[in-house]
Design a protein around this motif. Sequence first.
Motif, PDB file in Angstrom:
ATOM      1  N   GLY A 240      68.287  78.502  50.390  1.00 16.02           N
ATOM      2  CA  GLY A 240      67.910  78.663  48.786  1.00 16.02           C
ATOM      3  C   GLY A 240      66.431  79.045  48.823  1.00 16.02           C
ATOM      4  N   LEU A 241      66.259  79.627  49.806  1.00 17.31           N
ATOM      5  CA  LEU A 241      64.483  80.173  49.746  1.00 17.31           C
ATOM      6  C   LEU A 241      64.511  81.651  49.500  1.00 17.31           C
TER       7      LEU A 241
ATOM      8  N   ASN B 244      75.872  93.076  41.233  1.00 14.92           N
ATOM      9  CA  ASN B 244      77.149  92.685  41.814  1.00 14.92           C
ATOM     10  C   ASN B 244      77.982  92.181  40.599  1.00 14.92           C
TER      11      ASN B 244
ATOM     12  N   ASN C  72      72.725  88.427  49.096  1.00 11.72           N
ATOM     13  CA  ASN C  72      72.980  87.691  47.873  1.00 11.72           C
ATOM     14  C   ASN C  72      74.160  88.059  46.963  1.00 11.72           C
TER      15      ASN C  72
ATOM     16  N   ASN D 167      67.706  89.974  51.556  1.00 12.30           N
ATOM     17  CA  ASN D 167      68.244  88.692  50.966  1.00 12.30           C
ATOM     18  C   ASN D 167      69.028  89.338  49.552  1.00 12.30           C
TER      19      ASN D 167
ATOM     20  N   HIS E 250      77.088  85.970  47.034  1.00  8.12           N
ATOM     21  CA  HIS E 250      77.274  85.138  45.703  1.00  8.12           C
ATOM     22  C   HIS E 250      78.218  85.861  44.807  1.00  8.12           C
TER      23      HIS E 250
ATOM     24  N   ARG F  46      66.877  82.714  61.349  1.00  7.81           N
ATOM     25  CA  ARG F  46      66.413  83.018  59.965  1.00  7.81           C
ATOM     26  C   ARG F  46      65.987  82.096  59.114  1.00  7.81           C
TER      27      ARG F  46
ATOM     28  N   GLY G  72      72.539  77.855  43.596  1.00  4.99           N
ATOM     29  CA  GLY G  72      73.318  78.150  42.069  1.00  4.99           C
ATOM     30  C   GLY G  72      74.257  76.793  42.114  1.00  4.99           C
TER      31      GLY G  72
ATOM     32  N   LEU H 145      65.478  84.165  47.323  1.00 10.88           N
ATOM     33  CA  LEU H 145      64.832  84.555  46.017  1.00 10.88           C
ATOM     34  C   LEU H 145      63.285  84.185  45.838  1.00 10.88           C
TER      35      LEU H 145
HETATM   36  N1  ATP Z   1      73.434  88.518  43.002  1.00  8.94           N
HETATM   37  C1  ATP Z   1      73.686  87.172  42.527  1.00  8.94           C
HETATM   38  N2  ATP Z   1      74.889  86.736  42.174  1.00  8.94           N
HETATM   39  C2  ATP Z   1      74.968  85.421  41.903  1.00  8.94           C
HETATM   40  N3  ATP Z   1      74.443  84.498  42.261  1.00  8.94           N
HETATM   41  C3  ATP Z   1      73.385  84.427  42.765  1.00  8.94           C
HETATM   42  C4  ATP Z   1      72.780  86.027  43.215  1.00  8.94           C
HETATM   43  N4  ATP Z   1      71.765  85.883  43.886  1.00  8.94           N
HETATM   44  C5  ATP Z   1      71.416  84.758  43.818  1.00  8.94           C
HETATM   45  N5  ATP Z   1      72.272  83.909  43.354  1.00  8.94           N
HETATM   46  C6  ATP Z   1      72.245  82.418  43.248  1.00  8.94           C
HETATM   47  O1  ATP Z   1      70.824  81.959  43.402  1.00  8.94           O
HETATM   48  C7  ATP Z   1      70.945  81.062  44.415  1.00  8.94           C
HETATM   49  C8  ATP Z   1      69.496  80.977  45.061  1.00  8.94           C
HETATM   50  O2  ATP Z   1      69.591  82.365  45.884  1.00  8.94           O
HETATM   51  P1  ATP Z   1      68.630  82.662  47.156  1.00  8.94           P
HETATM   52  O3  ATP Z   1      68.697  83.918  47.640  1.00  8.94           O
HETATM   53  O4  ATP Z   1      67.338  81.886  46.796  1.00  8.94           O
HETATM   54  O5  ATP Z   1      68.965  81.397  47.951  1.00  8.94           O
HETATM   55  P2  ATP Z   1      70.455  81.657  49.147  1.00  8.94           P
HETATM   56  O6  ATP Z   1      71.064  82.921  48.960  1.00  8.94           O
HETATM   57  O7  ATP Z   1      71.422  80.524  48.623  1.00  8.94           O
HETATM   58  O8  ATP Z   1      70.136  81.132  50.324  1.00  8.94           O
HETATM   59  P3  ATP Z   1      68.828  81.971  51.295  1.00  8.94           P
HETATM   60  O9  ATP Z   1      67.859  81.181  51.417  1.00  8.94           O
HETATM   61  O10 ATP Z   1      69.635  82.061  52.621  1.00  8.94           O
HETATM   62  O11 ATP Z   1      68.831  83.256  50.783  1.00  8.94           O
HETATM   63  C9  ATP Z   1      72.218  81.289  45.088  1.00  8.94           C
HETATM   64  O12 ATP Z   1      72.459  80.199  46.043  1.00  8.94           O
HETATM   65  C10 ATP Z   1      73.218  81.585  44.171  1.00  8.94           C
HETATM   66  O13 ATP Z   1      73.725  80.439  43.515  1.00  8.94           O
END
Ligand code: ATP
Length: 376
Positions: free
Chosen positions: A335-336, A302, A274, A270, A278, A202, A322, A338
């Motif tokens: 952290g990719l 959430n 998330n 994603n 999170h 992934r 975060g 979003l």
């Molecule tokens: N629904 C949510 N509630 C709270 N914090 C969130 C939520 N979605 C994202 N975040 C915060 O935003 C950050 C970035 O999210 P993002 O999806 O880009 O990266 P990730 O989930 O950490 O890693 P990945 O690349 O596997 O998605 C997360 O690490 C988290 O701290």
Amino acid sequence: VAIGREAEATFRLLVESVKDYAIFILDASGRVSTWNAGAERIKGYRAEQIIGRHFSVFYPPDVAATGKCELELEVASREGRFEEEGWRVRQNGSRFWANVTITVLRNPEGELIGFAKVTQDLSLRRAAEQAERTLAAERAALAERERIQHFQERFLAILGHDLRNPLASLDMGVGVIKQRTTDPTTLRLLERMGSSSQRMSRMIEQILDLTRIRLAGGLQLNPQPMDLREALEPIVHELRGAYPLQEIEFKYEQASGSWDRDRLQQVFSNLISNAILHGVKNTPVHVDVRLEQSVVHIQVHNEGPPIPVELQSELFNPFRRGARDSRTAKTAGLGLGLYISRELVSAHHGSLDLQSDATSGTTCRVTLPRTTVISR
Ligand SMILES: Nc1ncnc2c1ncn2[C@@H]1O[C@H](COP(=O)(O)OP(=O)(O)OP(=O)(O)O)[C@@H](O)[C@H]1O
Ligand SMILES: [Mg+2]
């Protein structure tokens, strides 16, 4: 040196007729006292228009105002000569790049009687030099672009084949051994190996996407007529399987459109992960689809402490995670998610936003137009 009268006349003729150089004499105070054909050609004045005028008229006014002309004569009288390249002004006001030499003239007794000034118009040479420089810079830029492109292609090939393929064969091997094993410890180990290789592939996919977005001109979409349920249901199903204790409430309103199903699955996978990873453990995650004329709104919600406002838009930047840790280090991503999700939604001409506050928790909201026409 005594020269004959005839020779002197010939010499004068020579100076007067030289066309490539302005050659003239300034009196001790800097006033023009002779003029030749070259001076007329280069500077534009005829002899009767210029004789008697101070040579500062040949300089851009702002330069003349600094007292530069007086300084040049001072240098010439002190050191014998002054030379420079600089901007000069023609009679019609246009500028030209000139090589200028001022030589002091003294009589046999050593008294200063004036200055000989030779000016050459270097505009053509300068323009040629400039053109050459521009050309060289363009060539260098082209070479650099080619180098970068070569690097990109190599990089994408490494990610796409060299890393992906061995991982796939590891994953397959794990699957085969799993079927032949009954030992619980080995099975647990294989389980972990399997999920590690899945996480790794992934991440490779995400880096591939990032590279495509940043370096290779963007993500290609393949929109097909579909129902949004096809993108959402398998993801909700998969995540319910992966997190059996997690409640995922899925409210759906039929919404058909033209989208890239695999890419939308990636977005929702994603966003819902998330919310699960999170958000606050053991609180339900809500996924709602709502139709509104020509657009569809999808909300993933959430509960949890609010994300500080200043961080909210930051989270959409690559590698930005975060402040709080996710539930476990094991589930930590790059952290990719979003960043790529927003790129994918934008490629569909839609929008992806995040809202978070203390009372209502965190909501990611995707708005998609029902038809996506890809213009490339
Ligand atoms: N629904 C949510 N509630 C709270 N914090 C969130 C939520 N979605 C994202 N975040 C915060 O935003 C950050 C970035 O999210 P993002 O999806 O880009 O990266 P990730 O989930 O950490 O890693 P990945 O690349 O596997 O998605 C997360 O690490 C988290 O701290
Ligand atoms: Mg994520």
